[in-house]
Design a protein around this motif. Structure first.
Motif, PDB file in Angstrom:
ATOM      1  N   TYR A  98       0.816  -1.212   0.000  1.00  0.00           N
ATOM      2  CA  TYR A  98       0.000   0.000   0.000  1.00  0.00           C
ATOM      3  C   TYR A  98       0.858   1.273   0.000  1.00  0.00           C
ATOM      4  CZ  TYR A  98      -3.299   3.498   1.753  1.00  0.00           C
ATOM      5  OH  TYR A  98      -4.042   4.628   1.923  1.00  0.00           O
ATOM      6  N   ALA A  99       1.780   1.374   0.918  1.00  0.00           N
ATOM      7  CA  ALA A  99       2.618   2.579   1.015  1.00  0.00           C
ATOM      8  C   ALA A  99       3.465   2.766  -0.245  1.00  0.00           C
ATOM      9  CB  ALA A  99       3.511   2.512   2.249  1.00  0.00           C
ATOM     10  N   VAL A 100       3.983   1.682  -0.782  1.00  0.00           N
ATOM     11  CA  VAL A 100       4.801   1.752  -1.996  1.00  0.00           C
ATOM     12  C   VAL A 100       3.950   2.202  -3.179  1.00  0.00           C
ATOM     13  CG1 VAL A 100       6.209   0.399  -3.602  1.00  0.00           C
ATOM     14  CG2 VAL A 100       6.420   0.020  -1.132  1.00  0.00           C
ATOM     15  N   PHE A 101       2.757   1.650  -3.309  1.00  0.00           N
ATOM     16  CA  PHE A 101       1.845   2.012  -4.401  1.00  0.00           C
ATOM     17  C   PHE A 101       1.486   3.491  -4.304  1.00  0.00           C
ATOM     18  CE2 PHE A 101      -1.096  -0.238  -7.426  1.00  0.00           C
ATOM     19  CZ  PHE A 101      -1.653   0.905  -7.978  1.00  0.00           C
ATOM     20  N   ARG A 102       1.118   3.941  -3.112  1.00  0.00           N
ATOM     21  CA  ARG A 102       0.744   5.359  -2.925  1.00  0.00           C
ATOM     22  C   ARG A 102       1.900   6.283  -3.283  1.00  0.00           C
ATOM     23  NH1 ARG A 102      -2.530   7.401   2.030  1.00  0.00           N
ATOM     24  NH2 ARG A 102      -2.069   9.203   0.774  1.00  0.00           N
ATOM     25  N   GLU A 103       3.091   5.920  -2.890  1.00  0.00           N
ATOM     26  CA  GLU A 103       4.255   6.760  -3.169  1.00  0.00           C
ATOM     27  C   GLU A 103       4.525   6.834  -4.670  1.00  0.00           C
ATOM     28  OE1 GLU A 103       7.508   9.293  -2.825  1.00  0.00           O
ATOM     29  OE2 GLU A 103       5.751   8.942  -1.572  1.00  0.00           O
ATOM     30  N   HIS A 104       4.418   5.730  -5.367  1.00  0.00           N
ATOM     31  CA  HIS A 104       4.623   5.748  -6.823  1.00  0.00           C
ATOM     32  C   HIS A 104       3.566   6.610  -7.506  1.00  0.00           C
ATOM     33  CE1 HIS A 104       8.022   3.171  -7.744  1.00  0.00           C
ATOM     34  NE2 HIS A 104       7.641   2.386  -6.754  1.00  0.00           N
ATOM     35  N   GLU A 105       2.319   6.493  -7.074  1.00  0.00           N
ATOM     36  CA  GLU A 105       1.250   7.296  -7.667  1.00  0.00           C
ATOM     37  C   GLU A 105       1.495   8.779  -7.402  1.00  0.00           C
ATOM     38  OE1 GLU A 105      -2.494   9.524  -7.905  1.00  0.00           O
ATOM     39  OE2 GLU A 105      -1.349   9.133  -6.080  1.00  0.00           O
ATOM     40  N   ARG A 106       1.891   9.117  -6.174  1.00  0.00           N
ATOM     41  CA  ARG A 106       2.174  10.513  -5.818  1.00  0.00           C
ATOM     42  C   ARG A 106       3.337  11.063  -6.646  1.00  0.00           C
ATOM     43  NH1 ARG A 106       5.660  13.492  -3.764  1.00  0.00           N
ATOM     44  NH2 ARG A 106       7.024  11.780  -3.196  1.00  0.00           N
ATOM     45  N   ARG A 107       4.391  10.287  -6.765  1.00  0.00           N
ATOM     46  CA  ARG A 107       5.551  10.742  -7.541  1.00  0.00           C
ATOM     47  C   ARG A 107       5.193  10.949  -9.006  1.00  0.00           C
ATOM     48  NH1 ARG A 107      10.097   6.719  -6.456  1.00  0.00           N
ATOM     49  NH2 ARG A 107      10.933   7.720  -8.295  1.00  0.00           N
ATOM     50  N   ALA A 108       4.395  10.054  -9.560  1.00  0.00           N
ATOM     51  CA  ALA A 108       3.972  10.205 -10.957  1.00  0.00           C
ATOM     52  C   ALA A 108       3.182  11.496 -11.132  1.00  0.00           C
ATOM     53  CB  ALA A 108       3.143   9.000 -11.395  1.00  0.00           C
ATOM     54  N   ARG A 109       2.280  11.786 -10.189  1.00  0.00           N
ATOM     55  CA  ARG A 109       1.509  13.038 -10.267  1.00  0.00           C
ATOM     56  C   ARG A 109       2.415  14.255 -10.130  1.00  0.00           C
ATOM     57  NH1 ARG A 109      -1.122  14.113  -6.233  1.00  0.00           N
ATOM     58  NH2 ARG A 109      -0.945  12.261  -4.943  1.00  0.00           N
ATOM     59  N   GLU A 110       3.387  14.178  -9.236  1.00  0.00           N
ATOM     60  CA  GLU A 110       4.334  15.294  -9.059  1.00  0.00           C
ATOM     61  C   GLU A 110       5.114  15.536 -10.350  1.00  0.00           C
ATOM     62  OE1 GLU A 110       4.843  17.496  -6.591  1.00  0.00           O
ATOM     63  OE2 GLU A 110       3.163  16.600  -5.493  1.00  0.00           O
ATOM     64  N   GLU A 111       5.597  14.466 -10.956  1.00  0.00           N
ATOM     65  CA  GLU A 111       6.421  14.582 -12.157  1.00  0.00           C
ATOM     66  C   GLU A 111       5.635  15.043 -13.378  1.00  0.00           C
ATOM     67  OE1 GLU A 111       8.491  10.877 -12.844  1.00  0.00           O
ATOM     68  OE2 GLU A 111       9.225  10.836 -10.768  1.00  0.00           O
ATOM     69  N   LEU A 112       4.406  14.557 -13.515  1.00  0.00           N
ATOM     70  CA  LEU A 112       3.674  14.783 -14.761  1.00  0.00           C
ATOM     71  C   LEU A 112       2.479  15.722 -14.650  1.00  0.00           C
ATOM     72  CD1 LEU A 112       3.649  11.084 -15.997  1.00  0.00           C
ATOM     73  CD2 LEU A 112       5.257  12.907 -16.631  1.00  0.00           C
ATOM     74  N   MET A 113       2.007  15.983 -13.430  1.00  0.00           N
ATOM     75  CA  MET A 113       0.772  16.745 -13.288  1.00  0.00           C
ATOM     76  C   MET A 113       0.892  17.829 -12.214  1.00  0.00           C
ATOM     77  SD  MET A 113      -2.050  16.486 -15.033  1.00  0.00           S
ATOM     78  CE  MET A 113      -1.921  14.833 -15.675  1.00  0.00           C
ATOM     79  N   ALA A 114       2.115  18.237 -11.885  1.00  0.00           N
ATOM     80  CA  ALA A 114       2.361  19.258 -10.857  1.00  0.00           C
ATOM     81  C   ALA A 114       1.669  18.887  -9.544  1.00  0.00           C
ATOM     82  CB  ALA A 114       1.925  20.634 -11.348  1.00  0.00           C
ATOM     83  N   GLY A 115       1.537  17.586  -9.290  1.00  0.00           N
ATOM     84  CA  GLY A 115       0.945  17.111  -8.047  1.00  0.00           C
ATOM     85  C   GLY A 115      -0.567  17.113  -8.019  1.00  0.00           C
ATOM     86  N   ARG A 116      -1.190  17.579  -9.073  1.00  0.00           N
ATOM     87  CA  ARG A 116      -2.653  17.697  -9.076  1.00  0.00           C
ATOM     88  C   ARG A 116      -3.311  16.328  -9.135  1.00  0.00           C
ATOM     89  NH1 ARG A 116      -1.927  22.535 -13.277  1.00  0.00           N
ATOM     90  NH2 ARG A 116      -1.302  24.077 -11.739  1.00  0.00           N
ATOM     91  N   ARG A 117      -4.399  16.216  -8.396  1.00  0.00           N
ATOM     92  CA  ARG A 117      -5.149  14.965  -8.333  1.00  0.00           C
ATOM     93  C   ARG A 117      -6.418  15.076  -9.165  1.00  0.00           C
ATOM     94  NH1 ARG A 117      -6.478  13.826  -2.423  1.00  0.00           N
ATOM     95  NH2 ARG A 117      -7.126  11.857  -3.327  1.00  0.00           N
TER      96      ARG A 117
END
Length: 146
Positions: A98-117
């Motif tokens: 769970y923690a690993v999955f959440r971190e990867h998803e967060r990093r992807a959003r940071e890199e590609l979407m300025a962190g926006r959800r």
């Protein structure tokens, strides 16, 4: 068109990127749901063990000591998996997946979407709503008329 700045696609972000991150977000939502089921499983296992303990005591009080002893010895407090109670399964899932999955998803959003959800969902909302119609406001602020 975005509903608000928090859900606006960063300039230059492609439809393919928004779609891919939307799919990643969808996968995380399924992981979140699975985690909820795992916590429910944990609670059910604990409740079952406590209820079993009550049954053992009632059987003993009813004069069925041998049966009560067997149940108490073999089942009360028994591991649900090798070496694990349900809380340990939850802890391992949380830490190792769970923690690993959440971190990867967060990093992807940071890199590609300025962190926006939820950019994908926000754009879908804007496409599907009936602009100007009651119950179809873009944001809570618009709904309140502010």
């Amino acid at each position: 068109m975005a509903l608000d700045d928090a859900h606006a696609r960063p300039p230059g972000t492609s439809d393919a990127t928004v779609g891919a991150l939307g799919k990643l977000s969808e996968a995380l939502e399924v992981v979140e749901e699975a985690r909820g089921h795992l916590y429910a499983f944990h609670r059910r296992c604990g409740t079952a063990d406590l209820t079993l303990g009550e049954a053992v005591e009632q059987l003993r009080d009813a004069g069925h000591g041998e049966l009560a002893d067997r149940l108490e010895t073999d089942l009360v407090g028994r591991n649900i998996l090798a070496g694990r109670w349900s809380f340990q399964v939850v802890e391992e899932y949380d830490a190792d997946y769970y923690a690993v999955f959440r971190e990867h998803e967060r990093r992807a959003r940071e890199e590609l979407m300025a962190g926006r959800r939820h950019v994908f969902e926000a754009e879908m909302k804007d496409d599907e709503r009936t602009h100007g119609r009651a119950g179809h406001a873009a944001t809570p602020r618009e709904a309140s008329g502010a």
